[in-house]
Design a protein around this motif. Sequence first.
Motif, PDB file in Angstrom:
ATOM      1  N   MET A   1      -6.258  73.576  21.849  1.00 26.62           N
ATOM      2  CA  MET A   1      -5.394  72.565  22.493  1.00 26.62           C
ATOM      3  C   MET A   1      -3.959  73.072  22.511  1.00 26.62           C
ATOM      4  SD  MET A   1      -6.215  69.416  23.495  1.00 26.62           S
ATOM      5  CE  MET A   1      -7.616  68.311  23.523  1.00 26.62           C
ATOM      6  N   LYS A   2      -3.363  73.029  23.612  1.00 23.12           N
ATOM      7  CA  LYS A   2      -1.972  73.428  23.669  1.00 23.12           C
ATOM      8  C   LYS A   2      -1.095  72.195  23.498  1.00 23.12           C
ATOM      9  CE  LYS A   2      -2.766  72.973  28.502  1.00 23.12           C
ATOM     10  NZ  LYS A   2      -2.738  73.505  29.818  1.00 23.12           N
ATOM     11  N   ARG A   3       0.094  72.444  23.029  1.00 22.70           N
ATOM     12  CA  ARG A   3       1.067  71.369  22.866  1.00 22.70           C
ATOM     13  C   ARG A   3       0.506  70.196  22.080  1.00 22.70           C
ATOM     14  NH1 ARG A   3       4.316  71.026  28.532  1.00 22.70           N
ATOM     15  NH2 ARG A   3       5.003  73.167  28.512  1.00 22.70           N
ATOM     16  N   SER A   4       0.137  70.464  20.856  1.00 16.73           N
ATOM     17  CA  SER A   4      -0.425  69.375  20.065  1.00 16.73           C
ATOM     18  C   SER A   4       0.678  68.558  19.384  1.00 16.73           C
ATOM     19  CB  SER A   4      -1.383  69.931  19.022  1.00 16.73           C
ATOM     20  OG  SER A   4      -0.771  71.000  18.355  1.00 16.73           O
ATOM     21  N   GLY A   5       1.911  69.074  19.433  1.00 24.21           N
ATOM     22  CA  GLY A   5       3.007  68.377  18.748  1.00 24.21           C
ATOM     23  C   GLY A   5       3.125  66.905  19.111  1.00 24.21           C
ATOM     24  N   PRO A   6       3.216  66.581  20.393  1.00 22.17           N
ATOM     25  CA  PRO A   6       3.343  65.166  20.770  1.00 22.17           C
ATOM     26  C   PRO A   6       2.181  64.313  20.280  1.00 22.17           C
ATOM     27  CG  PRO A   6       3.867  66.569  22.620  1.00 22.17           C
ATOM     28  CD  PRO A   6       3.361  67.478  21.539  1.00 22.17           C
ATOM     29  N   LEU A   7       0.971  64.896  20.329  1.00 24.98           N
ATOM     30  CA  LEU A   7      -0.192  64.139  19.848  1.00 24.98           C
ATOM     31  C   LEU A   7      -0.082  63.871  18.352  1.00 24.98           C
ATOM     32  CD1 LEU A   7      -3.548  65.258  21.435  1.00 24.98           C
ATOM     33  CD2 LEU A   7      -2.211  63.183  21.791  1.00 24.98           C
ATOM     34  N   LEU A   8       0.358  64.917  17.624  1.00 22.11           N
ATOM     35  CA  LEU A   8       0.514  64.750  16.176  1.00 22.11           C
ATOM     36  C   LEU A   8       1.565  63.697  15.865  1.00 22.11           C
ATOM     37  CD1 LEU A   8       0.291  68.463  15.021  1.00 22.11           C
ATOM     38  CD2 LEU A   8      -1.429  66.673  14.827  1.00 22.11           C
ATOM     39  N   THR A   9       2.628  63.685  16.676  1.00 22.54           N
ATOM     40  CA  THR A   9       3.663  62.664  16.473  1.00 22.54           C
ATOM     41  C   THR A   9       3.069  61.275  16.631  1.00 22.54           C
ATOM     42  OG1 THR A   9       5.308  64.182  17.346  1.00 22.54           O
ATOM     43  CG2 THR A   9       5.899  61.850  17.273  1.00 22.54           C
ATOM     44  N   LEU A  10       2.289  61.093  17.690  1.00 20.68           N
ATOM     45  CA  LEU A  10       1.660  59.790  17.915  1.00 20.68           C
ATOM     46  C   LEU A  10       0.725  59.428  16.762  1.00 20.68           C
ATOM     47  CD1 LEU A  10       0.741  59.640  21.702  1.00 20.68           C
ATOM     48  CD2 LEU A  10       2.431  58.296  20.465  1.00 20.68           C
ATOM     49  N   LEU A  11      -0.062  60.424  16.343  1.00 18.93           N
ATOM     50  CA  LEU A  11      -1.008  60.180  15.248  1.00 18.93           C
ATOM     51  C   LEU A  11      -0.275  59.790  13.975  1.00 18.93           C
ATOM     52  CD1 LEU A  11      -3.920  62.790  15.178  1.00 18.93           C
ATOM     53  CD2 LEU A  11      -4.032  60.298  14.919  1.00 18.93           C
ATOM     54  N   ALA A  12       0.817  60.529  13.695  1.00 21.20           N
ATOM     55  CA  ALA A  12       1.594  60.229  12.490  1.00 21.20           C
ATOM     56  C   ALA A  12       2.122  58.803  12.564  1.00 21.20           C
ATOM     57  CB  ALA A  12       2.738  61.218  12.344  1.00 21.20           C
ATOM     58  N   GLY A  13       2.624  58.407  13.743  1.00 20.57           N
ATOM     59  CA  GLY A  13       3.114  57.043  13.913  1.00 20.57           C
ATOM     60  C   GLY A  13       2.014  56.027  13.678  1.00 20.57           C
ATOM     61  N   LEU A  14       0.832  56.328  14.211  1.00 22.06           N
ATOM     62  CA  LEU A  14      -0.310  55.431  14.042  1.00 22.06           C
ATOM     63  C   LEU A  14      -0.664  55.286  12.565  1.00 22.06           C
ATOM     64  CD1 LEU A  14      -2.465  53.838  15.680  1.00 22.06           C
ATOM     65  CD2 LEU A  14      -3.918  55.851  15.486  1.00 22.06           C
ATOM     66  N   LEU A  15      -0.673  56.433  11.876  1.00 16.29           N
ATOM     67  CA  LEU A  15      -1.024  56.397  10.454  1.00 16.29           C
ATOM     68  C   LEU A  15       0.007  55.620   9.653  1.00 16.29           C
ATOM     69  CD1 LEU A  15      -2.419  59.994   9.876  1.00 16.29           C
ATOM     70  CD2 LEU A  15      -3.657  57.829   9.950  1.00 16.29           C
ATOM     71  N   VAL A  16       1.297  55.873   9.954  1.00 16.33           N
ATOM     72  CA  VAL A  16       2.346  55.124   9.249  1.00 16.33           C
ATOM     73  C   VAL A  16       2.168  53.641   9.496  1.00 16.33           C
ATOM     74  CG1 VAL A  16       4.818  54.657   9.176  1.00 16.33           C
ATOM     75  CG2 VAL A  16       4.014  57.013   9.231  1.00 16.33           C
ATOM     76  N   GLY A  17       1.895  53.292  10.761  1.00 18.61           N
ATOM     77  CA  GLY A  17       1.704  51.881  11.104  1.00 18.61           C
ATOM     78  C   GLY A  17       0.556  51.265  10.339  1.00 18.61           C
ATOM     79  N   LEU A  18      -0.569  51.977  10.315  1.00 16.84           N
ATOM     80  CA  LEU A  18      -1.742  51.458   9.610  1.00 16.84           C
ATOM     81  C   LEU A  18      -1.470  51.346   8.109  1.00 16.84           C
ATOM     82  CD1 LEU A  18      -4.652  53.347  11.398  1.00 16.84           C
ATOM     83  CD2 LEU A  18      -3.952  50.965  11.657  1.00 16.84           C
TER      84      LEU A  18
ATOM     85  N   LEU B   1       3.986  64.976  27.950  1.00 15.66           N
ATOM     86  CA  LEU B   1       4.544  66.255  27.488  1.00 15.66           C
ATOM     87  C   LEU B   1       3.464  67.335  27.433  1.00 15.66           C
ATOM     88  CD1 LEU B   1       6.873  65.166  24.556  1.00 15.66           C
ATOM     89  CD2 LEU B   1       7.560  66.155  26.723  1.00 15.66           C
ATOM     90  N   ARG B   2       2.217  66.914  27.306  1.00 15.02           N
ATOM     91  CA  ARG B   2       1.149  67.880  27.162  1.00 15.02           C
ATOM     92  C   ARG B   2       0.726  68.451  28.517  1.00 15.02           C
ATOM     93  NH1 ARG B   2      -3.519  66.581  25.024  1.00 15.02           N
ATOM     94  NH2 ARG B   2      -3.581  68.377  23.646  1.00 15.02           N
ATOM     95  N   SER B   3       1.153  67.824  29.588  1.00 14.55           N
ATOM     96  CA  SER B   3       0.779  68.314  30.914  1.00 14.55           C
ATOM     97  C   SER B   3       1.789  69.337  31.397  1.00 14.55           C
ATOM     98  CB  SER B   3       0.726  67.161  31.908  1.00 14.55           C
ATOM     99  OG  SER B   3      -0.275  66.269  31.545  1.00 14.55           O
ATOM    100  N   GLU B   4       1.285  70.256  32.159  1.00  8.96           N
ATOM    101  CA  GLU B   4       2.187  71.215  32.788  1.00  8.96           C
ATOM    102  C   GLU B   4       2.351  70.841  34.257  1.00  8.96           C
ATOM    103  OE1 GLU B   4       0.370  74.927  32.023  1.00  8.96           O
ATOM    104  OE2 GLU B   4       0.762  74.810  29.871  1.00  8.96           O
ATOM    105  N   ARG B   5       3.359  71.444  34.848  1.00 13.19           N
ATOM    106  CA  ARG B   5       3.604  71.253  36.267  1.00 13.19           C
ATOM    107  C   ARG B   5       3.745  69.782  36.636  1.00 13.19           C
ATOM    108  NH1 ARG B   5       0.435  75.835  36.514  1.00 13.19           N
ATOM    109  NH2 ARG B   5      -1.521  74.705  36.667  1.00 13.19           N
ATOM    110  N   LEU B   6       4.548  69.091  35.881  1.00 14.78           N
ATOM    111  CA  LEU B   6       4.887  67.729  36.272  1.00 14.78           C
ATOM    112  C   LEU B   6       6.042  67.797  37.245  1.00 14.78           C
ATOM    113  CD1 LEU B   6       4.945  66.130  32.741  1.00 14.78           C
ATOM    114  CD2 LEU B   6       3.187  65.800  34.464  1.00 14.78           C
ATOM    115  N   PRO B   7       6.196  66.797  38.087  1.00 17.83           N
ATOM    116  CA  PRO B   7       7.411  66.751  38.889  1.00 17.83           C
ATOM    117  C   PRO B   7       8.628  66.713  37.968  1.00 17.83           C
ATOM    118  CG  PRO B   7       5.971  64.886  39.387  1.00 17.83           C
ATOM    119  CD  PRO B   7       5.298  65.691  38.318  1.00 17.83           C
TER     120      PRO B   7
END
Lengths: 193, 220
Positions: B1-18, A153-159
């Motif tokens: 960093m652009k689009r940090s939302g997905p990363l934060l989601t993953l991090l939150a999941g990791l933290l919950v798991g731990l 999701l963080r990448s742009e210009r994906l197929p």
Amino acid sequence: MTVDPNAATQSWPSPEPGRRSGPARYLIPALVAAAVAVALGAYGKVHDPTGTAFNLAGFSSTGAVKSWLATVAFFFAIVQLVSALMVYGKLPGPSWSATLHRWSGRVAFLVAVPVAVHCLYALGFQSYESRVLWHSLLGCFFFGVFSAKMLLLRSERLPGWLLPIVGGLVFTALTILWLTSALWFFRTFGVTT
Amino acid sequence: MKRSGPLLTLLAGLLVGLFMLSLNATTGEKPTASYVKPSPSTKASPGTAPARTSAPPSPSPSRTPVPEGVYTGRTDDDSSAVAITVRDDKAIAYVCDGHNIESWLQGDVKDDGSLRLTGKGGASLDGKVKGTKEIRGTANVGSGSYAFTIDKTKKSSGLYRANSTVAGAKIEGGWIVLPDGEQVGILKRDGKPSPAPRIDPETGAVTVDGQQLTARPVTP
């Protein structure tokens, strides 16, 4: 939260490579996915299952807690599918369908995490019957492919076809996980809390 | 960093798991209210993503008196089989010789890892867990006394029961599936015991007098 991760992706090919070089955009998520899946599977196999773990007050067993949590996750996964179709314009949807997609996904994921922790901690990676083997394999696969989806999701210009395929894999994996665990539990022990 | 939302989601999941893992490791498996729903961290995920990357806590051995699961094995005199299913602090046991002696017993698991189960007709079973994978004890069923040492199975179940009515007869069946795949079971037709037909341990399917039944895993 200003950028919409579900914004329509541009079509292949991208003429000029972005800040990240072309192959790395796919390679890194794929490698992370493989690492996550293998790490979970290895932990589940090596760690000696304790047989049990936390329980939630009001529930008769950890199996019931997990089944209900998994059912909640599966419900939000269905919301995911519908809202994704809205985002892509395949279904009529409100303007906030992208937000709905993001947040229902987060809830589904975060609800699934405790279930997975319990599975890995208490039960481990098992293969004594086909239901269990598939569940173990797909459980590891699910968190791997979900990580890949988040990173992609963080990448742009994906197929344009890539996210729907990966998202579809996430949804399919979760569906089979639910069928092989919660549904089995409800059928075996009854719909109990 | 652009689009940090997905990363934060993953991090939150990791933290919950731990977090869950550390809960498990520290509190053992006492059913308490210390279980925390993951929703608060869901709310927190977009804004705050602690860069904490603590190593997963090393899982300590479980502290329950008797680890949950199914224990199966033969009696010391090899005449019968014993299965005990432990769930939370309750246990159910089945003692069966595969011909005409059988008993279902139930009771509580004590904090010191011992269990005392009772069944119909004055049947009793005393056991004590040894380590994390073994229960040693004695069962008194009918006029016999059977010492046993049984091991925890890796499978989710090794003890099955079926109750049904076939051709007007009341059918009660009990099965113990031993680790080597051997089955010891008794089927009672209107209370008359006889050796039980084999069940399919995958599905619990069994055919009794031409009718297909399903035996279910037994839990206390």
